[in-house]
Write an enzyme that holds these catalytic residues in place. Structure first.
Site, mmCIF file in Angstrom:
data_model
loop_
_atom_site.group_PDB
_atom_site.id
_atom_site.type_symbol
_atom_site.label_atom_id
_atom_site.label_comp_id
_atom_site.label_asym_id
_atom_site.label_seq_id
_atom_site.Cartn_x
_atom_site.Cartn_y
_atom_site.Cartn_z
ATOM 1 N N MET A 40 -31.666 82.489 2.749
ATOM 2 C CA MET A 40 -32.930 83.485 3.344
ATOM 3 C C MET A 40 -33.175 83.304 4.722
ATOM 4 O O MET A 40 -34.097 83.732 5.243
ATOM 5 C CB MET A 40 -34.211 83.004 2.525
ATOM 6 C CG MET A 40 -33.841 83.623 0.917
ATOM 7 S SD MET A 40 -35.377 83.969 0.110
ATOM 8 C CE MET A 40 -36.472 82.562 0.309
ATOM 9 N N ALA A 42 -33.679 81.602 8.571
ATOM 10 C CA ALA A 42 -34.395 80.445 9.259
ATOM 11 C C ALA A 42 -33.672 79.333 9.145
ATOM 12 O O ALA A 42 -34.275 78.180 8.492
ATOM 13 C CB ALA A 42 -35.833 80.417 8.677
ATOM 14 N N ASP A 45 -30.490 72.308 9.885
ATOM 15 C CA ASP A 45 -29.317 71.494 9.731
ATOM 16 C C ASP A 45 -28.689 71.536 8.004
ATOM 17 O O ASP A 45 -27.677 71.203 7.963
ATOM 18 C CB ASP A 45 -29.541 70.190 10.058
ATOM 19 C CG ASP A 45 -29.680 70.144 11.749
ATOM 20 O OD1 ASP A 45 -29.467 71.144 12.088
ATOM 21 O OD2 ASP A 45 -29.938 69.031 12.157
ATOM 22 N N HIS A 47 -28.710 73.806 5.997
ATOM 23 C CA HIS A 47 -28.088 75.211 5.647
ATOM 24 C C HIS A 47 -26.760 74.664 6.505
ATOM 25 O O HIS A 47 -25.569 75.116 5.899
ATOM 26 C CB HIS A 47 -28.537 76.388 6.218
ATOM 27 C CG HIS A 47 -30.013 76.727 5.513
ATOM 28 N ND1 HIS A 47 -31.237 76.874 6.293
ATOM 29 C CD2 HIS A 47 -30.109 77.320 4.493
ATOM 30 C CE1 HIS A 47 -31.836 77.294 5.446
ATOM 31 N NE2 HIS A 47 -31.409 77.440 4.157
ATOM 32 N N GLN A 71 -38.034 87.431 -5.580
ATOM 33 C CA GLN A 71 -38.387 86.111 -5.961
ATOM 34 C C GLN A 71 -39.667 85.450 -5.462
ATOM 35 O O GLN A 71 -40.063 84.237 -5.732
ATOM 36 C CB GLN A 71 -37.210 84.921 -5.503
ATOM 37 C CG GLN A 71 -36.748 84.775 -4.049
ATOM 38 C CD GLN A 71 -35.634 84.182 -3.733
ATOM 39 O OE1 GLN A 71 -34.584 84.645 -3.832
ATOM 40 N NE2 GLN A 71 -35.903 82.702 -3.491
ATOM 41 N N LEU A 194 -35.346 68.809 4.677
ATOM 42 C CA LEU A 194 -35.421 69.847 5.602
ATOM 43 C C LEU A 194 -35.673 71.110 4.815
ATOM 44 O O LEU A 194 -35.023 71.207 3.821
ATOM 45 C CB LEU A 194 -34.213 70.236 6.258
ATOM 46 C CG LEU A 194 -33.553 68.977 6.979
ATOM 47 C CD1 LEU A 194 -32.511 69.473 8.114
ATOM 48 C CD2 LEU A 194 -34.993 68.441 8.045
ATOM 49 N N SER A 195 -36.640 72.194 5.120
ATOM 50 C CA SER A 195 -36.798 73.036 4.554
ATOM 51 C C SER A 195 -37.462 74.120 5.633
ATOM 52 O O SER A 195 -37.902 73.948 6.435
ATOM 53 C CB SER A 195 -38.058 72.946 3.636
ATOM 54 O OG SER A 195 -38.522 74.113 3.266
ATOM 55 N N ARG A 197 -39.640 76.175 5.187
ATOM 56 C CA ARG A 197 -41.203 76.458 5.080
ATOM 57 C C ARG A 197 -41.745 75.209 6.123
ATOM 58 O O ARG A 197 -42.861 75.111 6.146
ATOM 59 C CB ARG A 197 -41.488 76.140 3.727
ATOM 60 C CG ARG A 197 -41.119 77.705 3.171
ATOM 61 C CD ARG A 197 -41.838 77.808 1.672
ATOM 62 N NE ARG A 197 -41.988 78.942 1.112
ATOM 63 C CZ ARG A 197 -40.862 79.787 0.281
ATOM 64 N NH1 ARG A 197 -40.080 78.759 -0.305
ATOM 65 N NH2 ARG A 197 -41.132 80.830 -0.159
HETATM 66 O O1 PAF Z 1 -32.356 79.227 -1.992
HETATM 67 C C1 PAF Z 1 -32.470 80.116 -1.261
HETATM 68 O O2 PAF Z 1 -32.659 80.133 -0.007
HETATM 69 C C2 PAF Z 1 -32.742 81.392 -2.246
HETATM 70 O O3 PAF Z 1 -33.300 81.212 -3.125
HETATM 71 C C3 PAF Z 1 -31.326 81.983 -2.296
HETATM 72 C C4 PAF Z 1 -30.271 81.067 -3.067
HETATM 73 C C5 PAF Z 1 -30.634 82.763 -0.899
HETATM 74 C C6 PAF Z 1 -31.493 83.504 -3.094
HETATM 75 O O4 PAF Z 1 -32.385 84.298 -2.597
#
Ligand code: PAF
Length: 281
Positions: A40, A42, A45, A47, A71, A194-195, A197
Site C-alpha cells: 500500500m 509508504a 525497509d 517492504h 480493507q 517497521l510499519s 503507520r
Molecule cells: O499488507 C498490505 O500492505 C496490504 O494489506 C496488501 C497485502 C497490499 C493488500 O492491500
C-alpha cells in the site's frame, strides 16, 4: 502508455491494466520468472527486504502500490494513510524493481464491481474481531492483483502474520498456483516492528512503542503472563488492547495437542495509532 522516462534500473511505471499486461508480458519474454510484492506504499525497509527477496527468487519483480479502500472501515484511516509515490518509486528504482503498478481505485474496482472473497479458517478471530471488513478486502484485492500480474512467487511480510495465513489459504483453496513466501519482520534497533503507520506516532508515543515487542518476548520467555503484560503495557501508556493471544501458528486457532508451532500475536492502541506485532513463541 507506460512511463519509462529515463528512470535508472529501467523501472517501468504503469497505471492501467492494459499497460500492466503488456509490461508483464515483456518481462516474461524468454521464460523469465515474475515475483510480486503487493503493497500500500509508504515503503519502508521492511517492504524493501520483501522486494530484495523476490529479486533473489525470480528473474523479474513487480511491486504494486494501492491503498485498498475495501480493507478499511469508514471510521478508519483510509484518507490519512501515508502516501509518497515519488519517494516509493525512487526506493524501488534503487533496489532494482522492474515494474511498479500504480492502479487507481477505478482500475481495480470499475463501476459495477460487485464481487468479494469471504475467508474463514485463519481469518476467524484476532483482527477480524476488531476489523470485520479487513480480510474480505485483503483477499479480494490480492486475488485481483494476482490475476492481473500472474506471478510465480509472491512475497509477504510476517508482520501481518494473520494476513499471510489468509493469503496462503486463499491461494491453496482457489488453486492459484502461486508460491507464497513469508519474510521475517524487520525491526528498528529498539525492537519496534517497521510499519507505515509508525509515521503517525508522536515522539512520546514512539518512545513507548518498543514496549510491545519487549512484552511479547517476556511472555514468550515465561517471565510474565499475558494478563500481567497487558497491565504493564497500559501502565507504560498504551490504550485499548485489542488482543494479545497465543495461537497455533499454522491454523491461527487455539493451541491444541496437534500444534506444531505457536505464535504470539498482538494488536493495541497507542494514542490514535493501532499497532500490531507477533513473534514465534
Ligand atoms: O499488507 C498490505 O500492505 C496490504 O494489506 C496488501 C497485502 C497490499 C493488500 O492491500
Amino acid at each position: 502508455m507506460p512511463d519509462t522516462a529515463q528512470m535508472p534500473f529501467n523501472t517501468t511505471r504503469v497505471r492501467t491494466l492494459t499497460d500492466l499486461r503488456s509490461a508483464v508480458a515483456a518481462l516474461r519474454d524468454g521464460g523469465r520468472t515474475v515475483g510480486f510484492v503487493p503493497t500500500m506504499g509508504a515503503l519502508h525497509d521492511g517492504h524493501i527486504a520483501l522486494v530484495r527477496h523476490a529479486k533473489s527468487l525470480c528473474d523479474t519483480v513487480v511491486v504494486s502500490i494501492f491503498v485498498n479502500p475495501l480493507q478499511f472501515a469508514p471510521t478508519e484511516d483510509l484518507d490519512r494513510y501515508p502516501r509518497d509515490e515519488a519517494g516509493d518509486v525512487a526506493r524501488l528504482q534503487a533496489v532494482g524493481c522492474d515494474l511498479v503498478y500504480l492502479p487507481t481505485p477505478d482500475v481495480l474496482y470499475p463501476k459495477g464491481f460487485v464481487s468479494r472473497i469471504e475467508m474463514t479458517g485463519p481469518a476467524l478471530g484476532l483482527e477480524t474481531d476488531f476489523r470485520p471488513q479487513f480480510f474480505s478486502g485483503v483477499a479480494t484485492v490480492v486475488s485481483k492483483l494476482f490475476n492481473q500480474v500472474r506471478p510465480g512467487v509472491a512475497v509477504f511480510g510476517e508482520k501481518d502474520f494473520q494476513q499471510l495465513a489468509v493469503v496462503r489459504a486463499m491461494v491453496r483453496d482457489f488453486d492459484m498456483g502461486i508460491d507464497i513466501v513469508g519474510m521475517p519482520t524487520v525491526r528498528e534497533p529498539d525492537g519496534l516492528a517497521l510499519s507505515s503507520r509508525n509515521a503517525y506516532l508522536s515522539a512520546e508515543e514512539r518512545a513507548i512503542a518498543p514496549n510491545l515487542h519487549t512484552a511479547l518476548e517476556a511472555i514468550r520467555d515465561g517471565k510474565t503472563t499475558i494478563d500481567e503484560a497487558k497491565a504493564g503495557l497500559v501502565a507504560a501508556g498504551f490504550g485499548q488492547i485489542d488482543y494479545i493471544a497465543l495461537r497455533d501458528a499454522d491454523t491461527l486457532g487455539e493451541v491444541t495437542g496437534d500444534t506444531r508451532a505457536r505464535r504470539l500475536l498482538a494488536a493495541l492502541w497507542l494514542g490514535k495509532t493501532r499497532l500490531i506485532d507477533n513473534i514465534a513463541a
